[in-house]
Design a protein around this motif. Sequence first.
Motif, PDB file in Angstrom:
ATOM      1  N   THR A 171      -7.074   5.553   3.586  1.00 37.51           N
ATOM      2  CA  THR A 171      -6.355   4.305   3.337  1.00 37.51           C
ATOM      3  C   THR A 171      -6.352   3.400   4.562  1.00 37.51           C
ATOM      4  O   THR A 171      -6.332   2.169   4.446  1.00 37.51           O
ATOM      5  CB  THR A 171      -4.900   4.614   2.912  1.00 37.51           C
ATOM      6  OG1 THR A 171      -4.923   5.509   1.789  1.00 37.51           O
ATOM      7  CG2 THR A 171      -4.153   3.361   2.525  1.00 37.51           C
ATOM      8  N   THR A 194       5.208   4.669   3.017  1.00 38.94           N
ATOM      9  CA  THR A 194       4.768   6.026   3.318  1.00 38.94           C
ATOM     10  C   THR A 194       5.889   6.789   4.016  1.00 38.94           C
ATOM     11  O   THR A 194       7.014   6.286   4.140  1.00 38.94           O
ATOM     12  CB  THR A 194       3.486   5.985   4.186  1.00 38.94           C
ATOM     13  OG1 THR A 194       2.932   7.305   4.254  1.00 38.94           O
ATOM     14  CG2 THR A 194       3.763   5.460   5.582  1.00 38.94           C
ATOM     15  N   VAL A 204      -6.329  -0.837   4.938  1.00 33.74           N
ATOM     16  CA  VAL A 204      -5.207  -1.571   5.525  1.00 33.74           C
ATOM     17  C   VAL A 204      -5.666  -2.400   6.713  1.00 33.74           C
ATOM     18  O   VAL A 204      -5.314  -3.590   6.839  1.00 33.74           O
ATOM     19  CB  VAL A 204      -4.087  -0.589   5.944  1.00 33.74           C
ATOM     20  CG1 VAL A 204      -3.022  -1.303   6.779  1.00 33.74           C
ATOM     21  CG2 VAL A 204      -3.459   0.052   4.709  1.00 33.74           C
ATOM     22  N   PHE A 210       0.341   3.278  10.650  1.00 37.31           N
ATOM     23  CA  PHE A 210       0.110   2.012   9.956  1.00 37.31           C
ATOM     24  C   PHE A 210       0.632   0.821  10.746  1.00 37.31           C
ATOM     25  O   PHE A 210       0.069  -0.278  10.652  1.00 37.31           O
ATOM     26  CB  PHE A 210       0.717   2.065   8.556  1.00 37.31           C
ATOM     27  CG  PHE A 210      -0.068   2.944   7.614  1.00 37.31           C
ATOM     28  CD1 PHE A 210      -1.284   2.521   7.111  1.00 37.31           C
ATOM     29  CD2 PHE A 210       0.388   4.200   7.267  1.00 37.31           C
ATOM     30  CE1 PHE A 210      -2.031   3.329   6.262  1.00 37.31           C
ATOM     31  CE2 PHE A 210      -0.340   5.015   6.416  1.00 37.31           C
ATOM     32  CZ  PHE A 210      -1.553   4.590   5.913  1.00 37.31           C
ATOM     33  N   ALA A 217       2.989  -1.069   4.184  1.00 35.19           N
ATOM     34  CA  ALA A 217       2.657   0.306   3.820  1.00 35.19           C
ATOM     35  C   ALA A 217       3.938   1.059   3.489  1.00 35.19           C
ATOM     36  O   ALA A 217       4.883   1.076   4.282  1.00 35.19           O
ATOM     37  CB  ALA A 217       1.916   1.008   4.949  1.00 35.19           C
ATOM     38  N   VAL A 245       0.866  -1.182   0.000  1.00 31.55           N
ATOM     39  CA  VAL A 245       0.000   0.000   0.000  1.00 31.55           C
ATOM     40  C   VAL A 245       0.901   1.231   0.000  1.00 31.55           C
ATOM     41  O   VAL A 245       1.604   1.495   0.983  1.00 31.55           O
ATOM     42  CB  VAL A 245      -0.939   0.009   1.223  1.00 31.55           C
ATOM     43  CG1 VAL A 245      -1.833   1.235   1.189  1.00 31.55           C
ATOM     44  CG2 VAL A 245      -1.771  -1.270   1.263  1.00 31.55           C
TER      45      VAL A 245
END
Length: 402
Positions: free
Chosen positions: A18, A36, A22, A44, A34, A6
Amino acid sequence: MTRILVCVQPARGHAGPTKPLVEALVGSGYEVTAVTGARYRETFERLGATVALLPPEADFDETDLDGSIPGRAGKRGLELARFELANFVRAMPHQLSVIDARDADVVLCDPLMMAGLALVRRDRRPRVLTLGFVPFMPPVPTGPPGRFRGVVLKTLAPWVLGPAQKLADDLLGGDAGMRFTDWPLHSDGVLQMTCPGFEYPRPGAPLHFIGPTTVSAASEHPLPPWWADLDGGRPVVHVTQGTIANDELGRLVEPTIDALAEEDVLVVATTCGGRLRPGPLPENVRVAEFLPYDELLPRCAAVVSNGGYGGVNHALRHGVPLVVVGASEDKREVAARVAWSGAGIGRARASASPRKLRRAVRAVLADPRYRDRARELAAEMAAGPTMDEVIELITAPCHSLS
């Protein structure tokens, strides 16, 4: 086991919608990583996902964009849009350095992560799905207003998009093979976080309308001491500039407070990190930095917004009509969709005067057509796919939703 990557920009308006996906994927037993920025690592990880951090060249701090993105300070309007688009593309190789280091069966990709452009061009690649938490671009409505917008876009597009397109072509070996903004059209599907009634018809586009996914509960944003005032009988009007374009609350929040100071309504403003001018507030105004939308919106008669796509769709999920005034980022497109859909009044402007805001709010509160249309869109969203069906769509390539 299906391995899912993701990839999401480190911004609240991107991470927020999002997170439920998840959480559902992890809860269903899938291996989720994830990709990011550092600011959202814990966000996350708390959901049970592994986190792979973007390198500094592709990371930024949404609370200090000018300080964390070299060259951004001092730019405004179309010049800023031109700079930001090129900056999104410039991050592509740094994003890919993280993505390519991991094996994945499915990649859920932020539409503003240009790594998606590189991925969809490859012959051998994982399944790529676009996270649709921004307006689906670039359709233009028909009719005179649409023709005018089309002429404007055609005139400005080469100047605004040119540097980013050249950079994309150079990074991808001389020819990207498509306009860099169009890569979601070449993905295996766009999980558009709205309903068909809020997006222009786009035959042939790989759109899957899954409705807004953001959750905003009291567990995340505690209720303020004045919360009981919302049940006092006056119509509640919420005003916000969201979490990005809120450096100058004089564009919308403060003019709305001035506009409604003498109206028989309760104005609820969120600053989202911005700061109101000093001085006393009118008697009918309540202020908080953040509020739980799932608690607030069912109590609202109208929302005044600068056009954040997630916040607007969150309001529509609860059947609340809107007044939208916004011109930064994608907010012109959101304002246009509010007007086109009939769910409120939309103006593609950076700001509005108290007089114009007062008139717009009065119209939205007095004319039942706006609330009726907002409720129709809420019903569309409620009839959309369940989270289990969305997870099936993500993890089963042969499955499709309309």
